[in-house]
Design a protein around this motif. Structure first.
Motif, PDB file in Angstrom:
ATOM      1  N   ILE A 653       7.650  10.327  21.410  1.00 49.80           N
ATOM      2  CA  ILE A 653       7.747   9.109  21.832  1.00 49.80           C
ATOM      3  C   ILE A 653       6.757   7.999  20.737  1.00 49.80           C
ATOM      4  O   ILE A 653       5.508   8.465  20.736  1.00 49.80           O
ATOM      5  CB  ILE A 653       7.059   8.935  23.205  1.00 49.80           C
ATOM      6  CG1 ILE A 653       7.856   9.872  24.089  1.00 49.80           C
ATOM      7  CG2 ILE A 653       6.929   7.412  23.722  1.00 49.80           C
ATOM      8  CD1 ILE A 653       7.000   9.967  25.576  1.00 49.80           C
ATOM      9  N   LEU A 654       7.486   7.008  20.607  1.00 51.91           N
ATOM     10  CA  LEU A 654       6.666   5.847  19.969  1.00 51.91           C
ATOM     11  C   LEU A 654       5.996   4.822  20.753  1.00 51.91           C
ATOM     12  O   LEU A 654       7.018   4.319  21.402  1.00 51.91           O
ATOM     13  CB  LEU A 654       7.352   5.338  18.627  1.00 51.91           C
ATOM     14  CG  LEU A 654       6.939   4.133  17.919  1.00 51.91           C
ATOM     15  CD1 LEU A 654       5.490   4.860  16.899  1.00 51.91           C
ATOM     16  CD2 LEU A 654       7.826   3.653  16.785  1.00 51.91           C
ATOM     17  N   HIS A 655       4.853   4.320  20.781  1.00 51.62           N
ATOM     18  CA  HIS A 655       4.586   3.403  21.777  1.00 51.62           C
ATOM     19  C   HIS A 655       3.494   2.347  20.924  1.00 51.62           C
ATOM     20  O   HIS A 655       2.808   2.527  20.128  1.00 51.62           O
ATOM     21  CB  HIS A 655       3.730   3.859  22.817  1.00 51.62           C
ATOM     22  CG  HIS A 655       2.974   3.088  23.828  1.00 51.62           C
ATOM     23  ND1 HIS A 655       3.773   2.255  24.767  1.00 51.62           N
ATOM     24  CD2 HIS A 655       1.861   2.490  23.928  1.00 51.62           C
ATOM     25  CE1 HIS A 655       3.156   1.656  25.551  1.00 51.62           C
ATOM     26  NE2 HIS A 655       1.748   1.840  25.101  1.00 51.62           N
ATOM     27  N   VAL A 656       4.032   1.291  21.097  1.00 51.85           N
ATOM     28  CA  VAL A 656       3.359  -0.038  20.398  1.00 51.85           C
ATOM     29  C   VAL A 656       2.898  -0.992  21.606  1.00 51.85           C
ATOM     30  O   VAL A 656       3.785  -1.361  22.507  1.00 51.85           O
ATOM     31  CB  VAL A 656       4.196  -0.766  19.368  1.00 51.85           C
ATOM     32  CG1 VAL A 656       3.411  -2.030  19.047  1.00 51.85           C
ATOM     33  CG2 VAL A 656       4.614   0.241  18.554  1.00 51.85           C
ATOM     34  N   ALA A 657       1.799  -1.415  21.646  1.00 51.35           N
ATOM     35  CA  ALA A 657       1.185  -2.372  22.506  1.00 51.35           C
ATOM     36  C   ALA A 657       0.321  -3.428  21.930  1.00 51.35           C
ATOM     37  O   ALA A 657      -0.228  -3.179  21.052  1.00 51.35           O
ATOM     38  CB  ALA A 657       0.562  -1.711  23.760  1.00 51.35           C
ATOM     39  N   CYS A 658       0.231  -4.713  22.466  1.00 48.65           N
ATOM     40  CA  CYS A 658      -0.549  -5.640  21.995  1.00 48.65           C
ATOM     41  C   CYS A 658      -0.972  -6.493  23.141  1.00 48.65           C
ATOM     42  O   CYS A 658      -0.224  -7.011  24.060  1.00 48.65           O
ATOM     43  CB  CYS A 658       0.208  -6.636  21.042  1.00 48.65           C
ATOM     44  SG  CYS A 658      -1.005  -7.898  20.221  1.00 48.65           S
ATOM     45  N   SER A 659      -2.408  -6.746  23.264  1.00 50.56           N
ATOM     46  CA  SER A 659      -2.908  -7.648  24.273  1.00 50.56           C
ATOM     47  C   SER A 659      -3.148  -9.152  23.763  1.00 50.56           C
ATOM     48  O   SER A 659      -3.486  -9.403  22.742  1.00 50.56           O
ATOM     49  CB  SER A 659      -4.159  -7.125  24.684  1.00 50.56           C
ATOM     50  OG  SER A 659      -5.200  -6.926  23.636  1.00 50.56           O
ATOM     51  N   ASN A 660      -3.024  -9.964  24.585  1.00 48.58           N
ATOM     52  CA  ASN A 660      -3.286 -11.466  24.485  1.00 48.58           C
ATOM     53  C   ASN A 660      -2.509 -11.969  23.195  1.00 48.58           C
ATOM     54  O   ASN A 660      -2.894 -12.488  22.237  1.00 48.58           O
ATOM     55  CB  ASN A 660      -4.708 -11.542  23.957  1.00 48.58           C
ATOM     56  CG  ASN A 660      -5.138 -13.093  24.085  1.00 48.58           C
ATOM     57  OD1 ASN A 660      -4.520 -13.916  24.871  1.00 48.58           O
ATOM     58  ND2 ASN A 660      -6.162 -13.520  23.232  1.00 48.58           N
ATOM     59  N   VAL A 661      -1.042 -11.727  23.235  1.00 44.27           N
ATOM     60  CA  VAL A 661      -0.299 -11.874  22.055  1.00 44.27           C
ATOM     61  C   VAL A 661      -0.318 -13.281  21.658  1.00 44.27           C
ATOM     62  O   VAL A 661       0.125 -13.677  20.597  1.00 44.27           O
ATOM     63  CB  VAL A 661       1.145 -11.368  22.400  1.00 44.27           C
ATOM     64  CG1 VAL A 661       1.094 -10.174  22.447  1.00 44.27           C
ATOM     65  CG2 VAL A 661       1.896 -12.206  23.803  1.00 44.27           C
ATOM     66  N   LEU A 662      -0.485 -14.362  22.542  1.00 36.30           N
ATOM     67  CA  LEU A 662      -0.654 -15.911  22.252  1.00 36.30           C
ATOM     68  C   LEU A 662      -1.922 -16.070  21.641  1.00 36.30           C
ATOM     69  O   LEU A 662      -2.146 -17.286  21.298  1.00 36.30           O
ATOM     70  CB  LEU A 662      -0.413 -16.575  23.685  1.00 36.30           C
ATOM     71  CG  LEU A 662       1.070 -16.477  24.239  1.00 36.30           C
ATOM     72  CD1 LEU A 662       0.934 -17.260  25.408  1.00 36.30           C
ATOM     73  CD2 LEU A 662       2.001 -16.754  23.306  1.00 36.30           C
ATOM     74  N   GLY A 663      -2.850 -15.216  21.542  1.00 36.90           N
ATOM     75  CA  GLY A 663      -4.177 -15.603  20.871  1.00 36.90           C
ATOM     76  C   GLY A 663      -5.182 -16.567  21.432  1.00 36.90           C
ATOM     77  O   GLY A 663      -5.787 -17.155  20.914  1.00 36.90           O
TER      78      GLY A 663
END
Length: 715
Positions: A653-663
């Motif tokens: 499994i490859l997992h990518v996550a990002c919080s607060n993408v709008l900065g």
């Protein structure tokens, strides 16, 4: 010949006269007719079924004393002694409803289940791990539930106007001391444990069971996994670290061991930080979990976790030049517990265990070393007896041993605090029928240090109507102040809160709706003068309230291959506490809170896409340049997070996550200089996020015999 016919006719007539005609009606305890009931004489074939009006009728050649049996699905069987004498017998049978725990009403006021064993399921462990923005943190996922508030510069659980210290966390019924990692001021922390350890959780936003205490607002009870499914090894490679877990499973036992390492330094060198790190956070941990089946109906679990953390940060002081104050933290933590459960004969059930927490902090404030040591021992024994399908009684004893010490090694100063607490709780559940249940509990406690006895009654009732149900809960709750304050004044007593909760819950066809209103009254809250770091004149003159309502809606049916939930909470909280002279809205209790979580699976791409949006109406703070306390408020908080999970192979499994993408530049409050400048104004600086965004890339590989097992539960 005529005489023979006459004799036969006489015998037949006498035989007809010897029969008994039995008739009657079958109803429930409310007098409502029960159709389809089976009515018969025990040990014979004589009987009939009741019609749509509950009426029945049949004849029997039996004589003398017999037993009339009445049975109907969903009701307790009835047996009645009757005397058959060749005449008419009219019987009225009343049946009591059978309590079916799979269909019976459950208490939902203040409670949200996160396991597979209850109907009121809100979040499962996999939900916690796949919630965008949570980054695999238990509290991060629960902050998307109603009643909670996101306090971005802290990271702990804040529930319905309550401080984070008002929430208590348990593992397998035993309290976890220092469940969150030690961190510097305004640097968010995380829980120490992975959601992958647990099969479910019970999150109470108020009005919780008498089994739990020393929490003014809420409890989070985590239940660890029983037997794993198979032998396997799990490799985790993350952009900030990695780990390995190995599981061995036998017929009667299982062993799981893991080790993990996280270092944020490489990541923070690439991504610009708003924090001034001298040494970025570094963490390692190891843990062992043992499972053992005990006889035919027993189970024993043992768990041990140890970890170490290091960080050094420079924190700017408002109104001063330079990097500010240097804060170094070295934390050593260990937690272990042994728990058991055993089903006995005649509907007896036993459970309990022993837990120990050790937390040692070496803190350096500039050139001043500070040492803090906190230890918690918790022992518990619970006995449950089901006297009938309707009535159950729970009885339990608890012991807490708590010690805390702090020292200034360079000055040769040290102070200590130790307390022994004893608790007893009793709770009874009574099902009037499948639609109505009441639970009453009483918890008592005694603190040797505070020299105080307390009694806290609690009550809840739930009524089921069609697919939905209504619940009410009320109770008293006590909590002793934090050890950092009790070490300054050993005579501090319990603070108190009264909870009143009204709840409506509906679940049908993969749709869940929950609405709840609440009212909390606080008394004996801690007050003091001076700075929080050096409180003076400590007392318990504080009081306040928190009131409001919240909604939760989850839908896994309307949109194909899509799971989403929406929450909204309104909290009106006012309290006098700490060094405030009046009742204020706390900074950790925004009035309006909401979240939207969406997960969508795309089969052709072997991918799950996730997003979450959390927001609130802003945080209050005191501006010393204006009159009053907590008279100012930040702008609205908003955080949109995205995630993508891809399965190129069944075991990869490859997992990518990002919080607060709008900065978005979220601000949680402002710090002010202790003295005004030459213009008479207090200089300020915002308390914000460590960086505009946080991103993580992770690769999960599972090694197993069938090569099909994976770590979906790790996402």
């Amino acid at each position: 010949m005529k005489a023979i016919y006459t004799s036969l006719l006489t015998l037949l007539t006498l035989a007809g006269w010897a029969q008994t005609h039995i008739s009657g009606k079958v109803t429930d305890t409310k007098g409502i007719s029960i159709p389809g009931a089976n009515v018969y004489l025990k040990g014979t074939y004589d009987g009939a079924s009741s019609d749509v009006d509950g009426q029945f009728s049949f004849t029997s050649d039996e004589k003398g004393k017999q037993t009339l049996v009445v049975q109907a699905i969903g009701y307790k069987s009835s047996e009645e002694n009757v005397d058959l004498e060749g005449s008419n017998l009219v019987v009225k049978s009343t049946l009591q409803e059978t309590i079916n725990l799979l269909k019976a009403v459950t208490i939902t006021a203040g409670a949200m289940e996160a396991g597979d064993e209850k109907k009121s399921v809100v979040l499962k462990p996999i939900d916690i791990l796949t919630t965008s923005g949570a980054m695999g943190d238990i509290t991060g996922a629960f902050q998307t539930l109603p009643g909670t508030a996101t306090v971005g510069n802290d990271g702990r659980l804040f529930v319905r106007g309550g401080d984070a210290s008002e929430t208590s966390i348990y593992m397998d019924g035993l309290q976890v001391g220092n469940a969150f990692g030690t961190s510097a001021s305004n640097v968010p922390t995380r829980t120490r444990f992975s959601p992958n350890l647990f099969k479910g959780s019970f999150f109470s936003t108020g009005g919780y069971s008498a089994e739990f205490g020393q929490a003014l607002s809420s409890t989070l009870a985590l239940n660890s996994l029983d037997m794993p499914l198979r032998n396997q090894g799990d490799i985790s490679v993350l952009s900030v670290g990695g780990g390995y877990t190995h599981t061995l499973v036998g017929k009667q036992n299982a062993l799981t061991a893991s080790a993990n390492y996280v270092n944020l330094a490489p990541y923070q060198r690439i991504v610009k930080q708003n924090f001034d790190w001298e040494k970025a956070p570094e963490n390692w941990d190891t843990e062992i979990a043992l499972k053992q089946k005990w006889g035919k109906a027993g189970f024993v679990k043992a768990y041990f976790h140890t970890e170490g953390n290091n960080m050094v940060i420079w924190q700017k002081v408002p109104g001063q030049e330079g990097r500010g104050r240097r804060v170094g933290i070295n934390n050593q933590y260990s937690y272990g517990n042994v728990s058991f459960r055993q089903a006995g004969k005649h509907d007896w059930f036993f459970s309990g265990g022993l837990a120990y927490s050790y937390n040692r902090d070496k803190i350096n404030l500039d050139d001043l070393p500070v040492r803090q040591l906190n230890q918690v021992v918790h022992g518990k024994m619970v006995v449950i007896k089901d006297f009938s399908p309707q009535f159950s009684l729970k009885n339990g004893l608890e012991y807490f041993g708590k010690t805390y010490s702090e020292a200034l090694p360079d000055e040769g100063k040290q102070r200590n605090m130790a307390d022994h607490q004893f608790n007893h709780f009793v709770e009874t559940s009574y099902y009037f029928n499948n639609n109505l249940v009441a639970v009453a509990g009483l918890r008592t406690g005694y603190s040797m240090l505070a020299k105080q006895i307390w009694v806290t009654p609690r009550f809840s009732v739930a009524y089921k109507m069609n697919e939905g149900q209504v619940s009410l809960a009320a109770g008293k709750f006590k909590q002793l102040p934090e050890e950092k304050l009790r070490i300054l004044d050993n005579n501090l007593k319990n603070a108190g809160s009264d909870h009143y909760i009204l709840n409506y819950f509906f679940a049908n066809n993969n749709r869940t709706f929950r609405a709840e209103s609440f009212y909390k009254i606080y008394d004996n809250l801690i007050t003091y003068t001076g700075a929080t770091s050096a409180p003076q004149n400590i007392g318990q003159l504080g009081s306040g309230y928190a009131r409001g309502f919240d909604f939760f809606y989850r839908d896994r049916q309307t949109v194909k291959k899509t799971d989403f939930w929406v929450t909204y909470s309104f909290v009106d909280s006012r309290r006098r506490f700490a060094n405030y002279e009046t009742r204020v809205q706390p900074s950790f209790a925004p009035k309006h809170n909401g979240s939207l979580v969406v997960k969508h699976f795309i089969g052709k791409l072997k991918s799950q896409l996730g997003s979450s949006w959390s927001w609130n109406s802003g945080y209050t703070y005191t501006n010393p340049n204006e009159p009053g306390e907590m008279q100012s408020k930040t702008s609205m908080y908003s955080n949109l997070s995205l995630s993508w999970s891809y399965l190129p192979k069944p075991n990869v499994i490859l997992h990518v996550a990002c919080s607060n993408v709008l900065g978005r530049e979220n601000v949680f409050g402002y710090q002010y200089a202790s003295t005004p400048n030459e213009s008479g104004a207090f200089v300020s600086q915002p308390v914000g996020q460590g960086a505009k965004r946080f991103a993580v890339v992770a690769l999960f590989i599972t090694l197993s015999k069938d090569k099909a097992a994976n770590q979906l539960n790790n996402l």
